[in-house]
Design a protein around this motif. Structure first.
Motif: not given
Length: 398
Positions: A127-128, A310, A313, A374-375, A378, A380-381, A383-384
């Motif tokens: 995700s990162e 998006a 993630n 969404y951004y 989130n 930094t994009a 997510g979880l």
């Protein structure tokens, strides 16, 4: 570069790069070849609508297959079935039986491949580093796209459709080789809440499908017609577009991972709207149409990292990435199928391609608004990080 440290994602991106050769040398000619062999514009759009409808109808079958075999076998099976569409396309001459066989085979291959591929990429990716990993994939495809359309056009004109599309089918099948050493990913037998978790992804994909119908599919037909239905000239125009946009996605992917997702969305969707207007104005003028096509790869390089970062993630954070993409891909079918059907009706009534192309503008505005939200939540994009799948076997080193 940490985003290259994931061996499984590297393998998936290598596969995508090889497949991009097949897409560039053969896939970009799917619609235009039908026109070349005498299928009318409305019938070509209806054939593509039928392919999308077939995908939608077949989609429920892939979940039981995924639960039994995992994602990687479905991706590989989809690759091989997609390869079969090219020899079938070479046999199409007007609305003959091979056109129907081509439509059914394309529907089946896409149904097996795309939900499994997207879920596979979402599950294995980080995700990162998602923006970088998507951008690397798209940049590789753009680089390949510089040469592949020229080779495909030359082969179609010089040696004929049968050997040309046979070679494309071989390349498509070979794109499965990098995946053989990659891990499989198990699909959970049950995943409560999967549909609810997929709602935003489905909405994004409905709009993406609508955008694809007008901004990509109708435009390919309009460009081909504007260029006098010349395959070689069309291949050159597609190669020029790839050359212009080869490195843009890499820059935007890094931008997203550093927390600038909203800025990336603004740039991407304003670019889509501006290029849509230019394309609508270019209809009928060969040189203006080539100029309007050239920034296409740049816009794709801007759009895909912003959108798919998006979506991937969201999929990884959902109870099941595979179910997420089955539902989301169903949304894409609704958007693209509706757009193609409307475009076919407009073409049959003698309306300008410009009207169908301009339908991309409202779709891009709504999609941009969804991704903006969404951004915002989130930035930094990232997510979880929720484990949604189990790796069955370790990846082999490259």
């Amino acid at each position: 570069m940490a985003f290259f440290g994931n061996d499984a994602v590297n393998r998936v991106n290598f596969h995508y790069g090889v497949q991009a050769v097949a897409m560039g040398a053969g896939g970009v000619f799917l619609l235009t070849f039908l026109l070349h062999v005498g299928v009318s514009v409305p019938a070509t759009l209806l054939a593509f609508t039928a392919i999308i409808a077939g995908r939608f109808a077949m989609r429920p079958m892939v979940l039981p297959l995924g639960k039994r075999w995992g994602l990687k076998p479905l991706v590989i099976a989809g690759i091989l079935v997609v390869a079969l569409q090219y020899p079938m396309l070479a046999e199409v001459h007007g609305r003959n039986v091979w056109l129907y066989a081509f439509c059914v085979t394309t529907s089946l291959g896409d149904t097996l491949y795309w939900p499994a591929y997207h879920a596979y990429f979402a599950s294995l990716g980080d995700s990162e580093h998602r923006g970088h990993q998507v951008a690397v994939r798209e940049a590789a495809a753009a680089l390949v796209g510089i040469v592949a359309p020229l080779v495909g056009a030359w082969a179609l004109v010089t040696i004929g459709p049968r050997p040309a599309f046979a070679a494309v089918a071989v390349v498509q099948a070979l794109s499965a080789l990098p995946l053989l050493g990659a891990p499989n990913v198990r699909v959970l037998a049950e995943a409560p809440g999967a549909f609810r978790a997929a709602r935003l992804g489905m909405a994004i994909f409905v709009l993406d499908g609508w955008l694809a119908a007008s901004f990509y599919f109708v435009w390919q037909i309009a460009l081909f017609v504007s260029l006098g239905k010349n395959l070689a000239t069309y291949g050159g125009a597609m190669a020029l577009a790839a050359l212009v946009g080869a490195v843009v996605g890499m820059v935007l992917g890094r931008h997203i991972d550093r927390g600038h997702g909203r800025r990336a969305v603004i740039i991407a969707y304003i670019s889509v709207a501006a290029l849509t207007l230019l394309r609508a104005l270019s209809i009928g003028s060969p040189w203006l149409a080539v100029a309007a096509n050239a920034p296409g790869a740049i816009v794709a390089g801007l759009l895909l990292p912003a959108e798919m970062t998006a979506v991937y993630n969201l999929a990884k954070a959902s109870p099941c990435a595979f179910r997420f993409h089955i539902f989301s891909e169903g949304g894409w079918d609704v958007g693209a199928g509706t757009g193609c059907l409307i475009a076919a009706a407009l073409a049959a009534s003698g309306q300008s391609f410009a009207i169908s192309i301009l339908l991309a503008v409202p779709g891009s505005a709504v999609a941009g608004a969804l991704l903006w939200r969404y951004y915002g939540a989130n930035p930094t994009a990232g997510g979880l990080e929720v484990p949604i799948a189990v790796v069955l076997e370790p990846p082999a080193p490259l």
